[in-house]
Design a protein around this motif. Structure first.
Motif, PDB file in Angstrom:
ATOM      1  N   CYS A 187      42.538  36.644  35.244  1.00 42.03           N
ATOM      2  CA  CYS A 187      42.032  37.438  34.123  1.00 42.03           C
ATOM      3  C   CYS A 187      41.939  38.910  34.529  1.00 42.03           C
ATOM      4  O   CYS A 187      41.390  39.216  35.596  1.00 42.03           O
ATOM      5  CB  CYS A 187      40.648  36.921  33.715  1.00 42.03           C
ATOM      6  SG  CYS A 187      39.983  37.805  32.294  1.00 42.03           S
ATOM      7  N   HIS A 206      39.948  41.003  33.503  1.00 47.08           N
ATOM      8  CA  HIS A 206      38.553  41.457  33.499  1.00 47.08           C
ATOM      9  C   HIS A 206      37.938  41.347  34.891  1.00 47.08           C
ATOM     10  O   HIS A 206      37.546  42.353  35.485  1.00 47.08           O
ATOM     11  CB  HIS A 206      37.738  40.654  32.471  1.00 47.08           C
ATOM     12  CG  HIS A 206      36.303  41.055  32.410  1.00 47.08           C
ATOM     13  ND1 HIS A 206      35.298  40.155  32.222  1.00 47.08           N
ATOM     14  CD2 HIS A 206      35.718  42.273  32.518  1.00 47.08           C
ATOM     15  CE1 HIS A 206      34.136  40.811  32.214  1.00 47.08           C
ATOM     16  NE2 HIS A 206      34.372  42.094  32.390  1.00 47.08           N
ATOM     17  N   ARG A 207      37.871  40.152  35.444  1.00 52.30           N
ATOM     18  CA  ARG A 207      37.210  39.953  36.739  1.00 52.30           C
ATOM     19  C   ARG A 207      38.126  39.385  37.805  1.00 52.30           C
ATOM     20  O   ARG A 207      37.671  39.115  38.917  1.00 52.30           O
ATOM     21  CB  ARG A 207      36.010  39.023  36.569  1.00 52.30           C
ATOM     22  CG  ARG A 207      34.849  39.622  35.799  1.00 52.30           C
ATOM     23  CD  ARG A 207      33.951  40.479  36.704  1.00 52.30           C
ATOM     24  NE  ARG A 207      32.985  41.243  35.941  1.00 52.30           N
ATOM     25  CZ  ARG A 207      31.816  40.764  35.524  1.00 52.30           C
ATOM     26  NH1 ARG A 207      31.494  39.528  35.809  1.00 52.30           N
ATOM     27  NH2 ARG A 207      30.999  41.514  34.845  1.00 52.30           N
ATOM     28  N   CYS A 247      40.269  33.074  28.195  1.00 52.52           N
ATOM     29  CA  CYS A 247      39.609  33.040  29.501  1.00 52.52           C
ATOM     30  C   CYS A 247      38.293  32.280  29.364  1.00 52.52           C
ATOM     31  O   CYS A 247      37.471  32.581  28.493  1.00 52.52           O
ATOM     32  CB  CYS A 247      39.357  34.459  30.008  1.00 52.52           C
ATOM     33  SG  CYS A 247      38.448  34.478  31.579  1.00 52.52           S
ATOM     34  N   HIS A 296      34.444  34.646  30.094  1.00 46.75           N
ATOM     35  CA  HIS A 296      33.767  35.433  29.060  1.00 46.75           C
ATOM     36  C   HIS A 296      34.475  35.346  27.716  1.00 46.75           C
ATOM     37  O   HIS A 296      34.194  36.135  26.812  1.00 46.75           O
ATOM     38  CB  HIS A 296      33.652  36.900  29.480  1.00 46.75           C
ATOM     39  CG  HIS A 296      32.945  37.100  30.786  1.00 46.75           C
ATOM     40  ND1 HIS A 296      33.582  37.543  31.928  1.00 46.75           N
ATOM     41  CD2 HIS A 296      31.649  36.873  31.139  1.00 46.75           C
ATOM     42  CE1 HIS A 296      32.706  37.592  32.923  1.00 46.75           C
ATOM     43  NE2 HIS A 296      31.534  37.191  32.477  1.00 46.75           N
ATOM     44  N   ALA A 353      37.602  36.031  26.652  1.00 45.38           N
ATOM     45  CA  ALA A 353      38.659  36.958  26.214  1.00 45.38           C
ATOM     46  C   ALA A 353      39.846  36.168  25.650  1.00 45.38           C
ATOM     47  O   ALA A 353      40.195  35.102  26.152  1.00 45.38           O
ATOM     48  CB  ALA A 353      39.124  37.813  27.385  1.00 45.38           C
TER      49      ALA A 353
END
Ligand code: FES
Length: 105
Positions: free
Chosen positions: A41, A43-44, A65, A68, A70
């Motif tokens: 991902c 994001h993280r 995902c 969270h 997404a």
């Protein structure tokens, strides 16, 4: 030449994860086409699936995902909702050779 899988391994509207040569990847079969991305991902940096081989949202219209929530477009990996909105999953170059998906060099 690295074979990812046989096309019959992923049913329509399905997805499948792979660990190949130290890389975490996944493939999606959507509307007769196949798409392959890095399983990471934007994001993280975590892996996306909520259960083994489960990369899609409930309606199977987007990659989701699990961490969270997404949502990513299946055809180009762009995030359209969630904390990494506008970022992309990393597409993995591949070819369809006969009935197999083969990673490009
Ligand atoms: S880690 Fe994927 S949305 Fe946050």
């Amino acid at each position: 030449m690295t074979v990812l899988c046989h096309i019959g391994d992923i049913p329509e509207s399905g997805s499948k994860g792979f660990e190949i040569e130290g890389r975490a990847l996944f493939a999606v079969h959507h509307q007769g086409q196949f798409f392959v991305y890095e399983n990471r991902c934007p994001h993280r940096g975590v892996q996306l699936e909520w259960l083994p081989d489960q990369f899609l949202d409930y309606e199977r219209n987007f990659i989701q995902c699990a961490t969270h929530g997404a949502l990513f477009k299946i055809d180009d990996g762009q995030c359209i909702a969630g904390p990494c909105n506008g970022k992309h999953l990393a597409a993995v170059p591949f070819q369809r050779v006969g009935d197999e998906l083969v990673l490009s060099a």
